[in-house]
Design a protein around this motif. Structure first.
Motif, PDB file in Angstrom:
ATOM      1  N   ALA A  14       0.833  -1.210   0.000  1.00  0.00           N
ATOM      2  CA  ALA A  14       0.000   0.000   0.000  1.00  0.00           C
ATOM      3  C   ALA A  14       0.864   1.256   0.000  1.00  0.00           C
ATOM      4  CB  ALA A  14      -0.931  -0.010   1.214  1.00  0.00           C
ATOM      5  N   LEU A  15       1.916   1.268   0.813  1.00  0.00           N
ATOM      6  CA  LEU A  15       2.807   2.433   0.859  1.00  0.00           C
ATOM      7  C   LEU A  15       3.480   2.664  -0.485  1.00  0.00           C
ATOM      8  CD1 LEU A  15       4.664   1.994   4.290  1.00  0.00           C
ATOM      9  CD2 LEU A  15       2.720   3.468   3.794  1.00  0.00           C
ATOM     10  N   SER A  16       3.789   1.600  -1.200  1.00  0.00           N
ATOM     11  CA  SER A  16       4.569   1.725  -2.433  1.00  0.00           C
ATOM     12  C   SER A  16       3.736   2.119  -3.638  1.00  0.00           C
ATOM     13  CB  SER A  16       5.309   0.413  -2.722  1.00  0.00           C
ATOM     14  OG  SER A  16       4.398  -0.611  -3.083  1.00  0.00           O
ATOM     15  N   VAL A  17       2.417   1.858  -3.620  1.00  0.00           N
ATOM     16  CA  VAL A  17       1.607   2.113  -4.817  1.00  0.00           C
ATOM     17  C   VAL A  17       0.682   3.312  -4.686  1.00  0.00           C
ATOM     18  CG1 VAL A  17       1.661  -0.322  -5.470  1.00  0.00           C
ATOM     19  CG2 VAL A  17      -0.270   0.546  -4.134  1.00  0.00           C
ATOM     20  N   GLY A  18       0.363   3.736  -3.462  1.00  0.00           N
ATOM     21  CA  GLY A  18      -0.655   4.754  -3.292  1.00  0.00           C
ATOM     22  C   GLY A  18      -0.119   6.175  -3.242  1.00  0.00           C
ATOM     23  N   ASP A  19      -0.860   7.103  -3.860  1.00  0.00           N
ATOM     24  CA  ASP A  19      -0.594   8.524  -3.622  1.00  0.00           C
ATOM     25  C   ASP A  19      -1.009   8.870  -2.192  1.00  0.00           C
ATOM     26  OD1 ASP A  19       0.235   9.092  -6.327  1.00  0.00           O
ATOM     27  OD2 ASP A  19      -1.866   8.926  -6.890  1.00  0.00           O
ATOM     28  N   ARG A  20      -2.112   8.245  -1.771  1.00  0.00           N
ATOM     29  CA  ARG A  20      -2.523   8.266  -0.372  1.00  0.00           C
ATOM     30  C   ARG A  20      -2.873   6.839   0.047  1.00  0.00           C
ATOM     31  NH1 ARG A  20      -7.346  11.311   0.990  1.00  0.00           N
ATOM     32  NH2 ARG A  20      -8.032  10.780  -1.127  1.00  0.00           N
ATOM     33  N   VAL A  21      -2.857   6.621   1.343  1.00  0.00           N
ATOM     34  CA  VAL A  21      -3.157   5.301   1.899  1.00  0.00           C
ATOM     35  C   VAL A  21      -4.319   5.437   2.877  1.00  0.00           C
ATOM     36  CG1 VAL A  21      -2.277   3.372   3.280  1.00  0.00           C
ATOM     37  CG2 VAL A  21      -0.769   4.553   1.663  1.00  0.00           C
ATOM     38  N   ALA A  22      -5.318   4.567   2.731  1.00  0.00           N
ATOM     39  CA  ALA A  22      -6.423   4.492   3.681  1.00  0.00           C
ATOM     40  C   ALA A  22      -6.328   3.156   4.410  1.00  0.00           C
ATOM     41  CB  ALA A  22      -7.764   4.608   2.967  1.00  0.00           C
ATOM     42  N   VAL A  23      -6.279   3.200   5.732  1.00  0.00           N
ATOM     43  CA  VAL A  23      -6.183   1.988   6.542  1.00  0.00           C
ATOM     44  C   VAL A  23      -7.571   1.682   7.107  1.00  0.00           C
ATOM     45  CG1 VAL A  23      -5.048   0.840   8.473  1.00  0.00           C
ATOM     46  CG2 VAL A  23      -3.803   2.547   7.132  1.00  0.00           C
ATOM     47  N   LEU A  24      -8.081   0.510   6.760  1.00  0.00           N
ATOM     48  CA  LEU A  24      -9.426   0.089   7.152  1.00  0.00           C
ATOM     49  C   LEU A  24      -9.311  -1.083   8.119  1.00  0.00           C
ATOM     50  CD1 LEU A  24     -12.495   0.583   6.355  1.00  0.00           C
ATOM     51  CD2 LEU A  24     -12.193  -1.251   4.688  1.00  0.00           C
ATOM     52  N   ASP A  25     -10.063  -1.031   9.209  1.00  0.00           N
ATOM     53  CA  ASP A  25     -10.069  -2.145  10.162  1.00  0.00           C
ATOM     54  C   ASP A  25     -11.447  -2.260  10.785  1.00  0.00           C
ATOM     55  OD1 ASP A  25      -8.748  -4.257  11.717  1.00  0.00           O
ATOM     56  OD2 ASP A  25      -9.054  -2.930  13.431  1.00  0.00           O
ATOM     57  N   LYS A  26     -12.003  -3.452  10.765  1.00  0.00           N
ATOM     58  CA  LYS A  26     -13.331  -3.719  11.323  1.00  0.00           C
ATOM     59  C   LYS A  26     -14.370  -2.758  10.771  1.00  0.00           C
ATOM     60  CE  LYS A  26     -11.336  -5.624  15.551  1.00  0.00           C
ATOM     61  NZ  LYS A  26     -11.146  -5.472  17.017  1.00  0.00           N
ATOM     62  N   GLY A  27     -14.239  -2.451   9.488  1.00  0.00           N
ATOM     63  CA  GLY A  27     -15.223  -1.621   8.817  1.00  0.00           C
ATOM     64  C   GLY A  27     -15.084  -0.136   9.031  1.00  0.00           C
ATOM     65  N   ARG A  28     -14.046   0.298   9.725  1.00  0.00           N
ATOM     66  CA  ARG A  28     -13.849   1.721  10.005  1.00  0.00           C
ATOM     67  C   ARG A  28     -12.508   2.196   9.470  1.00  0.00           C
ATOM     68  NH1 ARG A  28     -15.912   2.521  16.296  1.00  0.00           N
ATOM     69  NH2 ARG A  28     -18.052   1.760  15.969  1.00  0.00           N
ATOM     70  N   ILE A  29     -12.475   3.432   9.015  1.00  0.00           N
ATOM     71  CA  ILE A  29     -11.228   4.034   8.564  1.00  0.00           C
ATOM     72  C   ILE A  29     -10.405   4.439   9.784  1.00  0.00           C
ATOM     73  CG2 ILE A  29     -10.180   5.975   7.355  1.00  0.00           C
ATOM     74  CD1 ILE A  29     -11.385   4.057   5.422  1.00  0.00           C
ATOM     75  N   GLU A  30      -9.222   3.863   9.918  1.00  0.00           N
ATOM     76  CA  GLU A  30      -8.324   4.198  11.020  1.00  0.00           C
ATOM     77  C   GLU A  30      -7.479   5.436  10.701  1.00  0.00           C
ATOM     78  OE1 GLU A  30      -7.471   2.757  14.098  1.00  0.00           O
ATOM     79  OE2 GLU A  30      -9.310   1.579  13.962  1.00  0.00           O
ATOM     80  N   GLN A  31      -7.081   5.563   9.427  1.00  0.00           N
ATOM     81  CA  GLN A  31      -6.231   6.687   9.038  1.00  0.00           C
ATOM     82  C   GLN A  31      -6.229   6.810   7.524  1.00  0.00           C
ATOM     83  OE1 GLN A  31      -2.232   6.444  10.590  1.00  0.00           O
ATOM     84  NE2 GLN A  31      -1.609   8.433   9.785  1.00  0.00           N
ATOM     85  N   ILE A  32      -6.223   8.042   7.042  1.00  0.00           N
ATOM     86  CA  ILE A  32      -5.999   8.327   5.630  1.00  0.00           C
ATOM     87  C   ILE A  32      -4.907   9.383   5.555  1.00  0.00           C
ATOM     88  CG2 ILE A  32      -6.964   9.161   3.459  1.00  0.00           C
ATOM     89  CD1 ILE A  32      -9.686   8.300   4.361  1.00  0.00           C
TER      90      ILE A  32
END
Length: 372
Positions: free
Chosen positions: A202-220
């Protein structure tokens, strides 16, 4: 629907048989942007992609493509290219036929005279041109995956969804194609979502990264933000090679110093980190230790945490050392330059300021950064 607009999701909720899959997901992807969507298995990545494609209907929330609300629009009216994790290849069509299939579908915006050249270009990019006449039954798992990826990449959609597009390839090919696919996506005006459970990918391909866990966005955030400033323990444990080691403990005052204490481990915190630590009202914190910023020294060295070498894995360009502290907690260290450590040796762990991130022990959220 203009390709000059992006994708926007607002308040997306979805449950299956009472089990929540997505819980109020809000995010946007700008025109030409690649959003890497990462999270553990079952986090909701595929469900989110299926909702964007129109294959699932959200229980609440809205999907906008090209500035238009398309929440109730059927899949065929959205012009979404979706590479399924399961490949979903037509068994009666050869590789070329599978890749051509969306170009021959009603509503395709590409000229028929261009189809052959487009297909050959993407087959060559993914190194499967020599397999163009084979049926899916004659392909390996990795070859099927590339055929499904080619079918998505050959289109000119309003949004491109790639669900684990390179997960079944060997490491060398995965590394090679990751860069080539990213380059192709960057040349497009449409937004792209690249879903993967691999935080490093994810870090290598994204202009931004969205981290999803248990159906919720943890960080973008940007890859740098997510890597250096994880917003929660969940993000810290997911991102990295190896990911952060996170230890729960408490704070003590020792003279002018603030000390992190866990069972038999005591670690004096650098002044700036200590200032962050004091913002925890309960005094209970979790300490994140970034593997690539840690180092080893002799046991008993001033300021170091004592323990022993639990495991040592040389990888040529670097080595992964697992350090065990007194209570048995294990900390990963990414060492370079030939680490002399041997399994069972006593050693000290050096934790500079740049290696440490503090989280609230109750909420798991990162504590506010101290100001200068």
């Amino acid at each position: 629907m203009s390709r000059a607009h992006g994708l926007a999701l607002s308040g997306i909720r979805k449950a299956f048989d009472g089990k929540v899959a997505l819980d109020g997901v809000t995010l946007s992807v700008a025109p030409g942007e690649i959003l890497a969507l990462t999270g553990p298995s079952g986090a909701g990545k595929t469900t989110l992609c299926r909702i964007v494609a129109g294959l699932e209907r959200p229980d609440a929330g809205a999907v906008r493509l090209g500035g238009e609300v398309v929440t109730d629009r059927p899949p065929g009216k959205r012009r979404v290219a979706f590479m399924f994790e399961s490949y979903a290849l037509y068994p009666h069509l050869d590789v070329r036929g599978n890749v051509l299939s969306p170009l021959r579908a009603p509503g395709s915006v590409l000229k028929r005279s261009d189809h052959g050249a487009l297909v050959e270009e993407v087959l060559t990019l993914l190194e499967i041109a020599h397999l163009a006449d084979r049926l899916p039954s004659a392909l390996s798992g990795g070859q099927k995956q590339r055929a499904a990826l080619a079918r998505a990449l050959v289109q000119e959609p309003s949004v491109l969804l790639l669900d684990e597009p390179i997960s079944h390839l060997d490491a060398k090919l995965r590394h090679k194609l990751r860069a080539a696919i990213r380059r192709k996506l960057m040349s497009r005006s449409s937004p792209s979502i690249w879903a993967t459970p691999d935080g490093l990918e994810a870090l290598s391909v994204g202009d931004r990264v969205a981290v999803l866990d248990k159906g919720r966005i943890e960080q973008i955030g940007t890859p740098e933000d997510v890597w250096l400033r994880p917003a929660s323990v969940t993000v810290a444990k997911l991102i990295g090679d190896p990911p952060m080691s996170v230890l729960a403990g408490a704070l003590e005052r020792s003279g002018d110093a603030t000390v992190f204490v866990r069972a038999g481990m005591r670690l004096a915190l650098p002044a700036r980190v200590a200032a962050v630590a004091r913002r925890s009202a309960s005094g209970r914190v979790s300490l994140g230790l970034r593997a690539d910023a840690l180092s080893l020294t002799a046991a008993g060295a001033p300021g170091a945490a004592d323990g022993e070498i639990y495991a040592h894995e040389p990888f040529g360009k670097h080595e992964i050392v697992t350090f065990s502290v007194v209570d048995g907690a294990r900390i990963k260290i990414k060492a370079r330059g030939g680490c002399p450590a041997r399994i069972g040796d006593a050693a000290g762990l050096v934790c500079p300021e740049g290696a440490l991130v503090l989280f609230d022990a109750d909420t798991g959220r990162a504590l506010p950064t101290a100001t200068a």
